[in-house]
Design a protein around this motif. Sequence first.
Motif, PDB file in Angstrom:
ATOM      1  N   LYS A   1       0.680  -1.248   0.216  1.00 54.43           N
ATOM      2  CA  LYS A   1       0.115  -0.234  -0.042  1.00 54.43           C
ATOM      3  C   LYS A   1       0.999   1.689  -0.391  1.00 54.43           C
ATOM      4  CE  LYS A   1      -4.011   2.060   2.178  1.00 54.43           C
ATOM      5  NZ  LYS A   1      -4.508   2.093   3.242  1.00 54.43           N
ATOM      6  N   VAL A   2       0.559   1.992  -1.004  1.00 52.61           N
ATOM      7  CA  VAL A   2       1.447   3.153  -0.891  1.00 52.61           C
ATOM      8  C   VAL A   2       0.535   4.643  -0.622  1.00 52.61           C
ATOM      9  CG1 VAL A   2       2.060   5.252  -2.632  1.00 52.61           C
ATOM     10  CG2 VAL A   2       1.407   2.996  -3.681  1.00 52.61           C
ATOM     11  N   LEU A   3       1.850   5.123   0.539  1.00 54.34           N
ATOM     12  CA  LEU A   3       1.033   5.600   1.974  1.00 54.34           C
ATOM     13  C   LEU A   3       1.364   7.316   1.486  1.00 54.34           C
ATOM     14  CD1 LEU A   3       1.860   3.399   5.452  1.00 54.34           C
ATOM     15  CD2 LEU A   3       0.483   4.087   4.043  1.00 54.34           C
ATOM     16  N   ALA A   4       0.781   8.225   1.232  1.00 57.58           N
ATOM     17  CA  ALA A   4       1.138   9.727   0.777  1.00 57.58           C
ATOM     18  C   ALA A   4      -0.325   9.992   1.560  1.00 57.58           C
ATOM     19  CB  ALA A   4       1.422   9.807  -0.433  1.00 57.58           C
TER      20      ALA A   4
ATOM     21  N   GLU B   1       9.605   6.504   7.041  1.00 59.74           N
ATOM     22  CA  GLU B   1       8.155   5.970   7.778  1.00 59.74           C
ATOM     23  C   GLU B   1       7.411   4.902   6.780  1.00 59.74           C
ATOM     24  OE1 GLU B   1       6.828   9.823   9.646  1.00 59.74           O
ATOM     25  OE2 GLU B   1       8.376   9.680  10.282  1.00 59.74           O
ATOM     26  N   GLY B   2       7.993   4.992   5.585  1.00 56.27           N
ATOM     27  CA  GLY B   2       7.609   4.199   4.224  1.00 56.27           C
ATOM     28  C   GLY B   2       5.946   5.492   4.058  1.00 56.27           C
ATOM     29  N   ARG B   3       5.940   6.623   3.957  1.00 53.52           N
ATOM     30  CA  ARG B   3       5.242   7.582   3.996  1.00 53.52           C
ATOM     31  C   ARG B   3       5.842   8.386   2.679  1.00 53.52           C
ATOM     32  NH1 ARG B   3       0.283   9.342   5.262  1.00 53.52           N
ATOM     33  NH2 ARG B   3       0.622   8.402   7.419  1.00 53.52           N
ATOM     34  N   ILE B   4       5.524   8.649   1.924  1.00 57.16           N
ATOM     35  CA  ILE B   4       6.293   9.095   0.045  1.00 57.16           C
ATOM     36  C   ILE B   4       5.261  10.796   0.377  1.00 57.16           C
ATOM     37  CG2 ILE B   4       6.600   9.808  -1.717  1.00 57.16           C
ATOM     38  CD1 ILE B   4       5.272   7.075  -3.037  1.00 57.16           C
ATOM     39  N   ARG B   5       6.425  11.135   1.275  1.00 57.73           N
ATOM     40  CA  ARG B   5       6.707  13.115   0.556  1.00 57.73           C
ATOM     41  C   ARG B   5       6.838  13.373  -0.083  1.00 57.73           C
ATOM     42  NH1 ARG B   5       5.628  13.474   6.296  1.00 57.73           N
ATOM     43  NH2 ARG B   5       6.142  11.926   7.821  1.00 57.73           N
ATOM     44  N   HIS B   6       6.629  15.131  -0.078  1.00 54.51           N
ATOM     45  CA  HIS B   6       7.374  15.685  -1.182  1.00 54.51           C
ATOM     46  C   HIS B   6       8.442  15.925  -1.620  1.00 54.51           C
ATOM     47  CE1 HIS B   6       3.080  18.102  -2.384  1.00 54.51           C
ATOM     48  NE2 HIS B   6       3.298  18.228  -0.894  1.00 54.51           N
ATOM     49  N   SER B   7       9.019  15.255  -0.598  1.00 54.96           N
ATOM     50  CA  SER B   7      10.685  15.807  -0.812  1.00 54.96           C
ATOM     51  C   SER B   7      11.301  14.355  -1.267  1.00 54.96           C
ATOM     52  CB  SER B   7      11.486  15.628   0.233  1.00 54.96           C
ATOM     53  OG  SER B   7      11.038  14.450   1.064  1.00 54.96           O
ATOM     54  N   ASP B   8      10.264  13.330  -1.227  1.00 55.09           N
ATOM     55  CA  ASP B   8      10.234  11.811  -2.062  1.00 55.09           C
ATOM     56  C   ASP B   8      10.330  12.576  -4.221  1.00 55.09           C
ATOM     57  OD1 ASP B   8      11.261  10.313   0.287  1.00 55.09           O
ATOM     58  OD2 ASP B   8       9.616  10.501   0.419  1.00 55.09           O
ATOM     59  N   LEU B   9       8.845  12.885  -3.886  1.00 59.39           N
ATOM     60  CA  LEU B   9       8.746  13.327  -5.405  1.00 59.39           C
ATOM     61  C   LEU B   9       9.542  13.705  -5.975  1.00 59.39           C
ATOM     62  CD1 LEU B   9       4.794  14.452  -5.495  1.00 59.39           C
ATOM     63  CD2 LEU B   9       6.710  12.350  -6.233  1.00 59.39           C
TER      64      LEU B   9
END
Length: 453
Positions: A165-168, A191-199
């Motif tokens: 599951k994609v967490l965002a 934390e397994g969550r996609i943030r703006h910095s990851d984008l």
Amino acid sequence: MARFTFNLPDIGEGIAEAEIVAMHVKPGDTVSEDQQIADMMTDKATVEMESPVSGTVVEVAGEAGDVIAIGSMLVVIETEGEVAGDDAAPNEGAAHAAPAPKSGEVESRIEVETPDPSDVSDAAAAVAEAASPPPPAEAKPTAAPPPAPTPVPAPAPVTKSSVTKVLATPAVRKRAADLAIDLAEVRPGEEGRIRHSDLDAFISYGAKSGHAPAGPTRADETVKVIGLRRRIAENMAAAKRTIPHFTYVEECDVTELERLREQLNTGRGDKPKLTMLPLLITAICKTIPDFPMINARYDDEAGVVTRHGAVHLGMATQTDGGLMVPVIRDAQAKNLWQLATEIRRLAEAARDGSAKSSELSGSTLTVTSLGPLGGVATTPVINRPEVAIIGPNRIVERPMFVPDGAGGERVEKRKLMNVSISCDHRVVDGWDAASFIQAVKKLIETPALLLVN
């Protein structure tokens, strides 16, 4: 009750039809006397239609984009009392009402559309029979069954817990969708969550590797071509279809002309600020008497060319609705300040929709300018039935060889501008167009001549 038919009145000399730009009412709306009900366009001028009576709208001629003839019905309004005039008509609502169906017809429709009860019970029985398990088969003596084959384990079913599951956050998901990025391809943070910095990191990597998307994807859009845009399309198509165009371009040194313009603006007082356009128009008007074939209109149906003495200069003006061409009447009789005032007034009238029909027709020659967006050279389309159109282009600074006063030359930074002219080759020869622009160039490069009568 009475019905009043409002026919489209004659809204311009020689006009046979008009286009609905906007219909402000629809059947069922209540209108009052003098209320605006429609905007009609003809000859690039928009005319507001107002209701002559109060009542309820029962019929309209069409919608935006429809063309109707002068004298035909625009709206039908149902009024409380009798309306005097030829347009008044008795209430014909009963005559237009659909006849009530006969009882036999109603019963026939009911019989066709309502299923038979026996059919329903038979269908229910069939469904119940299909849902019930089959009866056990009658036992018969059989031989010993063969040994069962070794079972092959079936693949484990994919459950919700086995899919990553994609967490965002919603904001991150929307940004990814706008950029056409699949979040499953983005590496999440600790934390397994996609943030703006990851984008940002994913986009940066894609840009370095050449896999970044070119830009967001927009949905297709369908735009109906109506009103001014339709008139522009029709006029441009007719001009290119019937007129054999040719374009001539010449480079002019406008350094001294720009210096003169700045000097005139310094002490202008309450006069409007001068742009390059009034100076160019003055040069054109001073040159036209020697080249009457440029300031002309060609009636190709009658086979007649009219060379005009006065210069009624069309000025191509960009508006929110599209390109309009207000006309400076007798431009040859106006000085620089009068031209600047008229240019500003007509441009504002064209943009706010207050220009009169007489101010949008009758030009004998047109100038079209894109200002700072003018480009290096243009090939403007002739404003039919005129035979020429002139297009000044962007002013650029470049090094040029100029006389040094001692018989030699020196390199100097100069302001240069290309001037384009497109002509109707049926009327204007290439030599005439080139000679005309060379004469205009002489005035532009020697601006003192512009101020001499």
